[in-house]
Design a protein around this motif. Structure first.
Motif, short mmCIF file in Angstrom:
data_model
loop_
_atom_site.label_atom_id
_atom_site.label_comp_id
_atom_site.label_asym_id
_atom_site.label_seq_id
_atom_site.Cartn_x
_atom_site.Cartn_y
_atom_site.Cartn_z
N SER A 88 -69.95 -11.61 -90.88
CA SER A 88 -70.57 -12.75 -91.55
C SER A 88 -72.01 -12.46 -91.95
O SER A 88 -72.43 -12.76 -93.07
CB SER A 88 -70.53 -13.99 -90.64
N SER A 89 -72.78 -11.86 -91.04
CA SER A 89 -74.18 -11.59 -91.34
C SER A 89 -74.33 -10.54 -92.44
O SER A 89 -75.23 -10.64 -93.28
CB SER A 89 -74.92 -11.12 -90.08
N THR A 90 -73.42 -9.57 -92.47
CA THR A 90 -73.47 -8.55 -93.53
C THR A 90 -73.19 -9.18 -94.90
O THR A 90 -73.90 -8.92 -95.87
CB THR A 90 -72.43 -7.44 -93.25
N CYS A 91 -72.17 -10.02 -94.96
CA CYS A 91 -71.81 -10.67 -96.23
C CYS A 91 -72.92 -11.59 -96.72
O CYS A 91 -73.30 -11.55 -97.90
CB CYS A 91 -70.51 -11.45 -96.07
N ILE A 92 -73.47 -12.42 -95.84
CA ILE A 92 -74.48 -13.38 -96.27
C ILE A 92 -75.80 -12.69 -96.60
O ILE A 92 -76.55 -13.14 -97.47
CB ILE A 92 -74.68 -14.50 -95.21
N SER A 93 -76.10 -11.57 -95.94
CA SER A 93 -77.33 -10.84 -96.26
C SER A 93 -77.27 -10.28 -97.68
O SER A 93 -78.25 -10.34 -98.42
CB SER A 93 -77.54 -9.69 -95.26
N ASP A 163 -65.73 -21.60 -87.32
CA ASP A 163 -66.99 -22.25 -86.99
C ASP A 163 -68.12 -21.24 -86.80
O ASP A 163 -69.24 -21.46 -87.28
CB ASP A 163 -66.83 -23.09 -85.72
N GLY A 164 -67.83 -20.14 -86.12
CA GLY A 164 -68.88 -19.14 -85.86
C GLY A 164 -69.39 -18.49 -87.13
O GLY A 164 -70.61 -18.36 -87.33
N SER A 165 -68.47 -18.07 -88.01
CA SER A 165 -68.91 -17.44 -89.26
C SER A 165 -69.64 -18.44 -90.14
O SER A 165 -70.65 -18.11 -90.79
CB SER A 165 -67.71 -16.85 -90.00
N ALA A 166 -69.19 -19.71 -90.15
CA ALA A 166 -69.86 -20.74 -90.94
C ALA A 166 -71.27 -20.99 -90.43
O ALA A 166 -72.21 -21.18 -91.22
CB ALA A 166 -69.05 -22.03 -90.92
#
Length: 260
Positions: A88-93, A163-166
């Motif tokens: 998730s952090s890689t995609c949103i970054s 929920d965690g990825s969101a």
């Protein structure tokens, strides 16, 4: 070199708590994006901690006594969550990097709101999966299945995936929205106290979350022998409703009011 030269921080003093609260309230009243987003954040905090206080206690009790998978639930979350965080952090970054390359604020906000809509969907789905872990609901749908113990683990994992990825995506996108609207906004006083406002909001939600999770645990402890009691059911569905609607508040108000 003159070591006595005053710096930008030489005359700075931390504002008292009362002033921090006034700044936070001023940001809520004067920045509509912040107001509606923060209403959603508070609504999510209340709802999620109610669900955690009721459902996690009762779910782990059921998993230990009846399904014998309590340990597996803990292991699944412990070892799955780092993978969820990394992806998730890689995609949103990458998304934020592309977003910052766009110099038009209106386009940036529009894309951030679309991302918030995805966050809202993810957290709503997470709430659905968590509700399915509530013993009366779980047994209503899955009591006749021979593999229900494995199904409980899968549903609980899906809750954390959604929920965690969101939450990770929401942390980056929400910060970017308030950075644009407050830190780089027109109100100089709010801009200069951006971190004070941001930190106070985080601490307020932390305290509020603790209040509701302990209250929910207290109610659950008192009523746990009868999980189908009206008070417990109403508590769970209030929490569920708060989580489901919480992160849709900002995208809906943007569409109906803020983008005009």
């Amino acid at each position: 070199m003159d070591n006595d030269r005053p710096t930008a921080l030489s005359g700075y003093t931390t504002p008292p708590l009362s002033q921090k609260i006034r700044l936070y309230i001023a940001a809520l009243f004067s920045v509509p994006f912040y107001r509606y987003g923060e209403i959603g954040n508070i609504c999510y905090t209340v709802g999620k901690n109610i669900l955690d206080g009721v459902i996690l206690y009762t779910m782990f009790s059921m998993a230990e006594r009846e399904l014998k998978v309590a340990a597996i639930l803990g292991v699944v979350v412990k070892y799955a969550y780092p993978g969820i965080t990394m992806i998730s952090s890689t995609c949103i970054s990458g998304f934020i990097d592309h977003l910052e390359a766009v110099h038009t604020i209106k386009i940036q906000i529009s894309r951030l709101i679309k991302a918030q809509l995805g966050v809202a969907t993810g957290q709503a789905l997470g709430a659905v999966f968590l509700l399915l872990c509530f013993p009366p609901v779980f047994m209503y749908f899955f009591a006749g299945l021979s593999f229900k113990s494995h199904l409980l683990v899968a549903i609980y994992l899906l809750h954390h995936v959604c929920d965690g990825s969101a939450q990770i995506v929401e942390g980056r996108t929400w910060f970017k929205i308030i950075e644009i609207k407050i830190r780089r906004g027109d109100d100089i006083k709010l801009s200069q106290n951006f971190w004070v406002i941001y930190t106070l909001a985080q601490n307020f939600q932390l305290v509020l979350g603790q209040l509701f999770i302990w209250s929910a645990l207290g109610i659950t402890t008192e009523l746990s022998p009868g999980l189908t009691s009206l008070i417990l059911s109403v508590t769970v569905y209030i929490g569920f409703f708060c989580v489901v609607v919480s992160k849709f508040i900002l995208p809906v108000t943007y569409k109906l009011k803020l983008c005009s």
